[in-house]
Design a protein around this motif. Structure first.
Motif, PDB file in Angstrom:
ATOM      1  N   VAL A  42      93.228 -21.467  24.346  1.00 46.47           N
ATOM      2  CA  VAL A  42      92.504 -20.219  24.591  1.00 46.47           C
ATOM      3  C   VAL A  42      93.425 -19.046  24.287  1.00 46.47           C
TER       4      VAL A  42
ATOM      5  N   MET B 120      85.112 -27.633  28.572  1.00 43.09           N
ATOM      6  CA  MET B 120      86.477 -27.467  29.059  1.00 43.09           C
ATOM      7  C   MET B 120      86.733 -28.385  30.257  1.00 43.09           C
ATOM      8  N   ASP B 121      87.945 -28.893  30.337  1.00 42.38           N
ATOM      9  CA  ASP B 121      88.375 -29.766  31.434  1.00 42.38           C
ATOM     10  C   ASP B 121      89.000 -28.909  32.528  1.00 42.38           C
TER      11      ASP B 121
ATOM     12  N   PHE C  98      94.577 -23.371  30.330  1.00 44.04           N
ATOM     13  CA  PHE C  98      94.024 -22.587  29.221  1.00 44.04           C
ATOM     14  C   PHE C  98      94.879 -22.772  27.972  1.00 44.04           C
TER      15      PHE C  98
ATOM     16  N   ILE D 155      84.607 -17.261  27.055  1.00 43.21           N
ATOM     17  CA  ILE D 155      84.272 -18.562  27.633  1.00 43.21           C
ATOM     18  C   ILE D 155      82.849 -18.471  28.182  1.00 43.21           C
TER      19      ILE D 155
ATOM     20  N   VAL E  89      91.842 -24.599  34.219  1.00 46.39           N
ATOM     21  CA  VAL E  89      90.531 -23.968  34.048  1.00 46.39           C
ATOM     22  C   VAL E  89      89.803 -23.863  35.391  1.00 46.39           C
TER      23      VAL E  89
ATOM     24  N   TYR F  14      84.133 -23.610  25.650  1.00 44.91           N
ATOM     25  CA  TYR F  14      84.985 -22.752  24.822  1.00 44.91           C
ATOM     26  C   TYR F  14      84.922 -23.255  23.391  1.00 44.91           C
TER      27      TYR F  14
ATOM     28  N   HIS G  93      93.859 -25.840  26.140  1.00 49.77           N
ATOM     29  CA  HIS G  93      92.608 -25.647  25.400  1.00 49.77           C
ATOM     30  C   HIS G  93      92.771 -24.672  24.226  1.00 49.77           C
TER      31      HIS G  93
ATOM     32  N   ASN H  45      83.065 -26.497  22.893  1.00 46.72           N
ATOM     33  CA  ASN H  45      83.610 -27.690  23.515  1.00 46.72           C
ATOM     34  C   ASN H  45      83.623 -27.521  25.038  1.00 46.72           C
TER      35      ASN H  45
END
Length: 282
Positions: free
Chosen positions: A265, A254-255, A260, A271, A222, A249, A263, A252
């Motif tokens: 995505v 994102m780290d 992606f 986003i 990310v 996202y 996550h 939540n």
């Protein structure tokens, strides 16, 4: 003590909360004074999504703390937004490689990208499956409507052509064939080719109204999105929070060090950008 709430849209407001109030009780106060349903609220403090069962003491919320408030759109809001755009005609500026100037083309905002390709095919004798449509640097998918792709009045549409299919060479066939045996081999199977497909994402800046189209690899972390936004910032004329920001996202945080794909995505997902920084939980 008074706590400040900052919605992603609209004006900030403050509410008095107690030291032992739970997050759920705070949400109920927001509902009482602002009319926002509890189920639509997500509260974020210091980069962390606050869970309903926590209380103020354990979240380190203090006098005049700033809490970011995300409000999920209701189905009625979505339907009203969709109905307002129904049957609206827009004119597009279409750039075709074989034309020296942009060609004006009228479409409905509810038309799909596939229908736009059919209109272009009427002007240019090229099979629809060879047409590629781009806007703001992102390729548009056939099944999506122009409205979903953020296409509006006088949007620029770039058209390009895929190469004509030719007989595959033995080398190309070998590359497309699965590797022999259960283990990895020198050949690239169809799964490998599919895994390298670019993700077409939309990024919504905190203070912006227009989503920014971005292309990323599903395997990218990310954090790479920050670099891509910096490249696009001057070109597309949008602003990012100067004091730092993080990504959200599906409500939540994102780290930056996760991909992606991690996550979950998906293609065409949005986003959101929030100002501030992410810190560890207390």
């Amino acid at each position: 003590m008074d706590v400040n709430f900052e919605p992603q849209r609209g004006r900030s407001f403050s509410i008095e909360v107690g030291f032992f109030d739970t997050i759920l009780e705070i949400k109920e106060k927001v509902k009482k004074y602002q009319g926002i349903p509890v189920s639509k609220q997500t509260l974020i403090f210091n980069g962390n999504v606050l869970k309903d069962d926590l209380n103020v003491e354990h979240t380190e919320i203090l006098q005049n703390s700033h809490i970011q408030l995300m409000i999920a759109a209701s189905e009625s809001d979505k339907s009203a937004e969709n109905s307002s755009s129904l049957s609206k005609k827009i004119q597009l500026n279409v750039k075709i490689p074989t034309y020296k100037m942009h060609v004006p083309l009228e479409m409905e905002v509810t038309d799909t990208v596939g229908k736009l390709k059919e209109k272009i095919q009427e002007m240019e004798a090229v099979p629809v499956n060879r047409l590629m449509i781009h806007s703001s640097g992102a390729e548009l998918q056939d099944h999506r409507s122009l409205c979903e792709c953020e296409i509006s009045e006088n949007s620029d549409i770039d058209v390009s052509f895929r190469p004509s299919p030719t007989a595959a060479s033995p080398a190309a066939m070998a590359a497309l064939s699965p590797s022999p045996g259960p283990g990895p081999g020198p050949g690239l199977g169809p799964t490998t080719l599919l895994g390298s497909k670019k993700l077409k994402l939309l990024v919504l800046p905190k203070c912006g109204t227009k989503k920014i189209p971005v292309e990323m690899n599903a395997s990218d972390n990310v954090g790479e999105l920050r670099k891509e936004l910096q490249k696009l910032q001057e070109k597309l004329q949008f602003s990012l929070p100067q004091e730092g920001y993080f990504f959200i996202y599906k409500q939540n945080v994102m780290d930056d060090d996760r991909s992606f794909r991690w996550h979950h995505v998906g293609q065409g997902d949005t986003i959101e950008v929030f100002n501030g920084s992410v810190t560890g939980g207390s």
